[in-house]
Design an enzyme around this catalytic site. Structure first.
Site, PDB file in Angstrom:
ATOM      1  N   SER A  63      39.347  38.399  45.994  1.00 46.27           N
ATOM      2  CA  SER A  63      39.992  37.716  44.985  1.00 46.27           C
ATOM      3  C   SER A  63      41.290  37.058  45.245  1.00 46.27           C
ATOM      4  O   SER A  63      41.937  36.170  44.758  1.00 46.27           O
ATOM      5  CB  SER A  63      40.502  38.789  44.041  1.00 46.27           C
ATOM      6  OG  SER A  63      39.310  39.216  42.896  1.00 46.27           O
ATOM      7  N   LYS A  66      41.247  33.336  44.942  1.00 48.94           N
ATOM      8  CA  LYS A  66      41.426  33.011  43.512  1.00 48.94           C
ATOM      9  C   LYS A  66      42.925  32.079  43.497  1.00 48.94           C
ATOM     10  O   LYS A  66      43.186  31.320  42.613  1.00 48.94           O
ATOM     11  CB  LYS A  66      41.539  34.034  42.540  1.00 48.94           C
ATOM     12  CG  LYS A  66      40.270  34.571  42.391  1.00 48.94           C
ATOM     13  CD  LYS A  66      40.091  35.855  41.650  1.00 48.94           C
ATOM     14  CE  LYS A  66      38.825  36.581  41.273  1.00 48.94           C
ATOM     15  NZ  LYS A  66      39.076  37.890  40.603  1.00 48.94           N
ATOM     16  N   TYR A 191      31.663  30.186  43.150  1.00 51.65           N
ATOM     17  CA  TYR A 191      32.771  31.272  43.123  1.00 51.65           C
ATOM     18  C   TYR A 191      32.483  32.268  44.161  1.00 51.65           C
ATOM     19  O   TYR A 191      33.430  32.825  44.806  1.00 51.65           O
ATOM     20  CB  TYR A 191      32.879  31.708  41.755  1.00 51.65           C
ATOM     21  CG  TYR A 191      33.487  33.324  41.496  1.00 51.65           C
ATOM     22  CD1 TYR A 191      34.892  33.215  41.524  1.00 51.65           C
ATOM     23  CD2 TYR A 191      32.768  34.542  41.293  1.00 51.65           C
ATOM     24  CE1 TYR A 191      35.583  34.401  41.116  1.00 51.65           C
ATOM     25  CE2 TYR A 191      33.756  35.486  41.207  1.00 51.65           C
ATOM     26  CZ  TYR A 191      34.800  35.667  41.063  1.00 51.65           C
ATOM     27  OH  TYR A 191      35.626  36.695  41.084  1.00 51.65           O
ATOM     28  N   TYR A 243      45.303  43.187  39.388  1.00 49.89           N
ATOM     29  CA  TYR A 243      44.406  43.973  38.541  1.00 49.89           C
ATOM     30  C   TYR A 243      45.456  44.671  37.388  1.00 49.89           C
ATOM     31  O   TYR A 243      46.490  44.260  37.011  1.00 49.89           O
ATOM     32  CB  TYR A 243      43.223  44.596  38.908  1.00 49.89           C
ATOM     33  CG  TYR A 243      42.876  44.161  40.054  1.00 49.89           C
ATOM     34  CD1 TYR A 243      41.821  43.076  40.129  1.00 49.89           C
ATOM     35  CD2 TYR A 243      43.081  44.636  41.348  1.00 49.89           C
ATOM     36  CE1 TYR A 243      41.221  42.486  41.158  1.00 49.89           C
ATOM     37  CE2 TYR A 243      42.285  43.979  42.411  1.00 49.89           C
ATOM     38  CZ  TYR A 243      41.560  43.204  42.192  1.00 49.89           C
ATOM     39  OH  TYR A 243      40.960  42.405  43.460  1.00 49.89           O
ATOM     40  N   VAL A 261      39.156  42.977  46.782  1.00 45.43           N
ATOM     41  CA  VAL A 261      38.536  44.225  46.918  1.00 45.43           C
ATOM     42  C   VAL A 261      38.003  44.400  48.391  1.00 45.43           C
ATOM     43  O   VAL A 261      37.575  45.482  48.716  1.00 45.43           O
ATOM     44  CB  VAL A 261      37.594  44.353  45.810  1.00 45.43           C
ATOM     45  CG1 VAL A 261      37.887  44.687  44.644  1.00 45.43           C
ATOM     46  CG2 VAL A 261      36.295  43.262  46.104  1.00 45.43           C
TER      47      VAL A 261
HETATM   48  N1  GLU Z   1      34.043  38.554  44.201  1.00 42.88           N
HETATM   49  C1  GLU Z   1      34.589  39.718  43.590  1.00 42.88           C
HETATM   50  C2  GLU Z   1      33.881  39.772  42.074  1.00 42.88           C
HETATM   51  O1  GLU Z   1      33.785  38.881  41.502  1.00 42.88           O
HETATM   52  C3  GLU Z   1      36.087  39.565  43.434  1.00 42.88           C
HETATM   53  C4  GLU Z   1      36.630  40.783  43.173  1.00 42.88           C
HETATM   54  C5  GLU Z   1      37.922  41.017  43.728  1.00 42.88           C
HETATM   55  O2  GLU Z   1      38.427  40.783  44.757  1.00 42.88           O
HETATM   56  O3  GLU Z   1      38.726  41.302  42.628  1.00 42.88           O
HETATM   57  O4  GLU Z   1      33.530  40.797  41.597  1.00 42.88           O
END
Ligand code: GLU
Length: 307
Positions: A63, A66, A191, A243, A261
């Site tokens: 993530s 992002k 993604y 989160y 994660v």
């Molecule tokens: N590629 C992971 C997902 O879409 C990202 C999760 C993360 O790092 O929060 O579940």
């Protein structure tokens, strides 16, 4: 300040914590990563680097990617982007479908999965194809990190797609509300590919330096994004970067930061430095257990935080 001595101290203190938490297992390729690993790097304005632990070891940034895609999309679309993605903390798990349903397919922010997938979709619309979009993202991260050979891990990306039903559902739900422009499967795959970029803490810390300096890389002098937009990115990191534990992270650490994660966290101290930390075992909110603690120790010992 002797940052190296502080990092060495944190490294010692953190050792007993490496046994705690749990490596992410919902992505099978990530479940194989050995738990007891730790790395931390601080990069200053002039490029001075301080590291401890496995700072050359690559991990899946997940993530954290992002932040890079949000930066690219904000640069292209400016305030138009907020028609598709909000900027409020979600207070819900990162892959919640329920909230997306009752909020008419507009994700709360760019860092929950739905928001990040919508951002990837906006980039695909702009660059017209998936290959080009991924290339732009990769080249952006390569330039920011100073490593032209940076790549993603197809095994992790495929593993995510194999168990990607929820993320595909988020994209389909957005499409049903008219908030999705491209082919769902290919866009979600793009993604997953940017989530599977592998970096070490030295590269990640270097790549976040521009966000600590108003959007301009202090070493190359290159402006990647304007100062007002940098303020927005850092604000969203502070309020939504962890989160549904973002409030707790701000409370304990006091820095804009983004976790993934894979166990990485990248943080910025505006006007001073960028920091990356990695330890793969996660706490119950999905943030690196030892990484979060190490950052808390760092801001406490050095007194650097935004508060
Ligand atoms: N590629 C992971 C997902 O879409 C990202 C999760 C993360 O790092 O929060 O579940």
């Amino acid at each position: 300040m002797d940052y190296q001595a502080i990092l060495d101290e944190i490294y010692e203190e953190i050792q007993p914590e490496l046994k705690r938490g749990k490596v992410a297992d919902y992505i099978p390729a990530l479940a194989e990563v050995a738990q007891e690993q730790f790395a931390m790097t601080v990069t200053l304005e002039d490029g001075t680097v301080y590291s401890v632990g496995d700072a050359k070891k690559k991990f899946s940034i997940q993530s954290i990617s992002k932040v890079f895609t949000f930066t690219l999309a904000l640069d292209i679309y400016s305030t138009e982007l907020y028609k598709r993605v909000g900027v409020e903390p979600s207070g819900n798990p990162f892959n919640s479908l329920v909230q997306l349903e009752y909020e008419n397919g507009i994700p709360r922010n760019p860092f929950i999965n739905a928001g990040a997938i919508a951002i990837t979709d906006s980039l695909v619309s702009h660059y017209k194809d998936h290959y080009k979009t991924l290339e732009v993202i990769m080249n952006f991260v390569r330039e920011l990190s100073g490593n032209p050979s940076l790549s993603f891990d197809p095994e992790v990306a495929n593993s995510e797609m194999e168990y990607g039903d929820r993320n595909l559902s988020l994209a389909h739900l957005m499409k049903s509300f008219g908030n999705f422009e491209n082919d769902v499967t290919n866009t979600v795959m793009t993604y997953f590919k940017h989530c599977s970029i592998t970096m070490n803490t030295e590269e990640l810390s270097r790549a976040f330096l521009f966000l600590a300096f108003a959007g301009k890389d202090p070493i190359s002098g290159r402006e990647f994004i304007t100062c007002p937009k940098t303020k927005r990115i850092n604000a969203v990191m502070l309020t939504c970067g962890h989160y549904d534990a973002s409030g707790e992270f701000a409370f304990h650490v006091g820095l804009p930061a983004k976790s993934g994660v894979g166990g990485g966290i990248a943080a910025v101290v505006p006007g001073k430095m960028s920091i990356a930390v990695w330890s793969p075992a996660l706490n119950r909110y999905g943030n690196s257990h030892a990484g979060t603690l190490a950052l808390e120790k760092f801001t406490t010992k050095t007194g650097v935080s935004i508060f």
